[in-house]
Design a protein around this motif. Structure first.
Motif, PDB file in Angstrom:
ATOM      1  N   GLN A 177       0.823  -1.215   0.000  1.00 15.12           N
ATOM      2  CA  GLN A 177       0.000   0.000   0.000  1.00 15.12           C
ATOM      3  C   GLN A 177       0.859   1.269   0.000  1.00 15.12           C
ATOM      4  N   GLY A 178       1.872   1.297   0.843  1.00 10.11           N
ATOM      5  CA  GLY A 178       2.754   2.458   0.921  1.00 10.11           C
ATOM      6  C   GLY A 178       1.990   3.767   0.993  1.00 10.11           C
ATOM      7  N   LEU A 179       2.369   4.717   0.178  1.00 13.37           N
ATOM      8  CA  LEU A 179       1.719   6.030   0.153  1.00 13.37           C
ATOM      9  C   LEU A 179       0.771   6.180  -1.047  1.00 13.37           C
ATOM     10  N   MET A 180       0.317   5.037  -1.585  1.00 11.01           N
ATOM     11  CA  MET A 180      -0.633   5.082  -2.698  1.00 11.01           C
ATOM     12  C   MET A 180      -1.893   5.828  -2.282  1.00 11.01           C
ATOM     13  N   ARG A 181      -2.370   6.671  -3.172  1.00  8.49           N
ATOM     14  CA  ARG A 181      -3.621   7.412  -3.025  1.00  8.49           C
ATOM     15  C   ARG A 181      -3.601   8.452  -1.895  1.00  8.49           C
ATOM     16  N   VAL A 182      -2.462   8.682  -1.271  1.00 10.88           N
ATOM     17  CA  VAL A 182      -2.348   9.720  -0.243  1.00 10.88           C
ATOM     18  C   VAL A 182      -2.309  11.076  -0.942  1.00 10.88           C
ATOM     19  N   THR A 183      -3.135  12.003  -0.470  1.00 11.31           N
ATOM     20  CA  THR A 183      -3.174  13.339  -1.073  1.00 11.31           C
ATOM     21  C   THR A 183      -2.678  14.424  -0.129  1.00 11.31           C
ATOM     22  N   TRP A 243       7.819   1.627  -7.235  1.00 15.28           N
ATOM     23  CA  TRP A 243       7.127   2.320  -8.314  1.00 15.28           C
ATOM     24  C   TRP A 243       6.151   3.312  -7.722  1.00 15.28           C
ATOM     25  N   MET A 244       5.567   4.127  -8.576  1.00 14.17           N
ATOM     26  CA  MET A 244       4.691   5.211  -8.128  1.00 14.17           C
ATOM     27  C   MET A 244       3.248   5.028  -8.618  1.00 14.17           C
ATOM     28  N   LYS A 245       2.859   3.813  -8.998  1.00 10.87           N
ATOM     29  CA  LYS A 245       1.493   3.583  -9.473  1.00 10.87           C
ATOM     30  C   LYS A 245       0.499   4.021  -8.409  1.00 10.87           C
ATOM     31  N   ASP A 246      -0.474   4.805  -8.811  1.00 10.73           N
ATOM     32  CA  ASP A 246      -1.527   5.322  -7.927  1.00 10.73           C
ATOM     33  C   ASP A 246      -0.978   6.187  -6.791  1.00 10.73           C
ATOM     34  N   THR A 247       0.249   6.647  -6.924  1.00  9.54           N
ATOM     35  CA  THR A 247       0.839   7.539  -5.928  1.00  9.54           C
ATOM     36  C   THR A 247       0.761   8.950  -6.488  1.00  9.54           C
ATOM     37  N   LEU A 248       0.113   9.823  -5.739  1.00 12.74           N
ATOM     38  CA  LEU A 248      -0.231  11.144  -6.244  1.00 12.74           C
ATOM     39  C   LEU A 248       0.760  12.229  -5.858  1.00 12.74           C
ATOM     40  N   PRO A 285      -3.336   7.283 -11.988  1.00 12.30           N
ATOM     41  CA  PRO A 285      -4.007   5.993 -11.775  1.00 12.30           C
ATOM     42  C   PRO A 285      -4.531   5.352 -13.060  1.00 12.30           C
ATOM     43  N   GLU A 286      -4.906   6.157 -14.044  1.00 10.75           N
ATOM     44  CA  GLU A 286      -5.493   5.598 -15.271  1.00 10.75           C
ATOM     45  C   GLU A 286      -4.443   5.057 -16.247  1.00 10.75           C
TER      46      GLU A 286
END
Length: 143
Positions: A18-24, A47-52, A77-78
């Motif tokens: 999960q890491g920092l994925m989706r953190v805003t 990697w930075m997938k889904d990481t904002l 993310p897309e």
């Protein structure tokens, strides 16, 4: 002089995934970053997938010596494919901080990071433990 950081801890496989994925929250809830710990040496990249948020990463080995570091860019993310940021050698920890944060604390290849649990840097974790603190010491130059 050491620089002390208060970080979130990712020590289980699920936490590391999960890491920092989706953190805003650019302030990371008041934490300085996230520390990923591994029970044995690892060589896989991040990697930075889904990481904002734009991040920087340092890869300390079992003794805390930073093997390498990278500047990582957010990946939408897309998007289907995503680049990885591999280290140059085996590591035991990975420290993600807001982009540019490694320079701010002087943590670069050859410098050392020491992890300590304790102190009053932040509230207790959900498991009732104090969060880890990372002490970063700048690299010493031979001379």
């Amino acid at each position: 002089e050491d620089v002390v950081l208060c970080v979130l801890l990712a020590e289980t496989p699920e936490q590391r995934r999960q890491g920092l994925m989706r953190v805003t929250d650019e302030a990371l809830g008041g934490y300085d970053g996230m520390l990923f710990t591994f029970p044995t040496d690892d060589e896989g990249g991040f990697w930075m997938k889904d990481t904002l948020l734009p991040l920087s990463i340092a890869y300390p080995d079992a003794e805390g010596r930073v093997v390498s570091s990278s500047v990582m860019v957010p990946w939408p993310p897309e998007t289907d494919s995503c680049p990885t940021y591999p280290p140059t050698g085996p590591y035991r920890m990975a420290l993600e901080v807001p982009q540019g944060g490694l320079d701010d604390i002087g943590l670069a290849e050859g410098s050392t990071a020491r992890v300590e649990v304790g102190g009053a840097c932040a509230p207790l974790t959900s498991a009732g433990r104090e969060p880890p603190r990372v002490r970063a010491a700048p690299a010493r130059r031979a001379g």
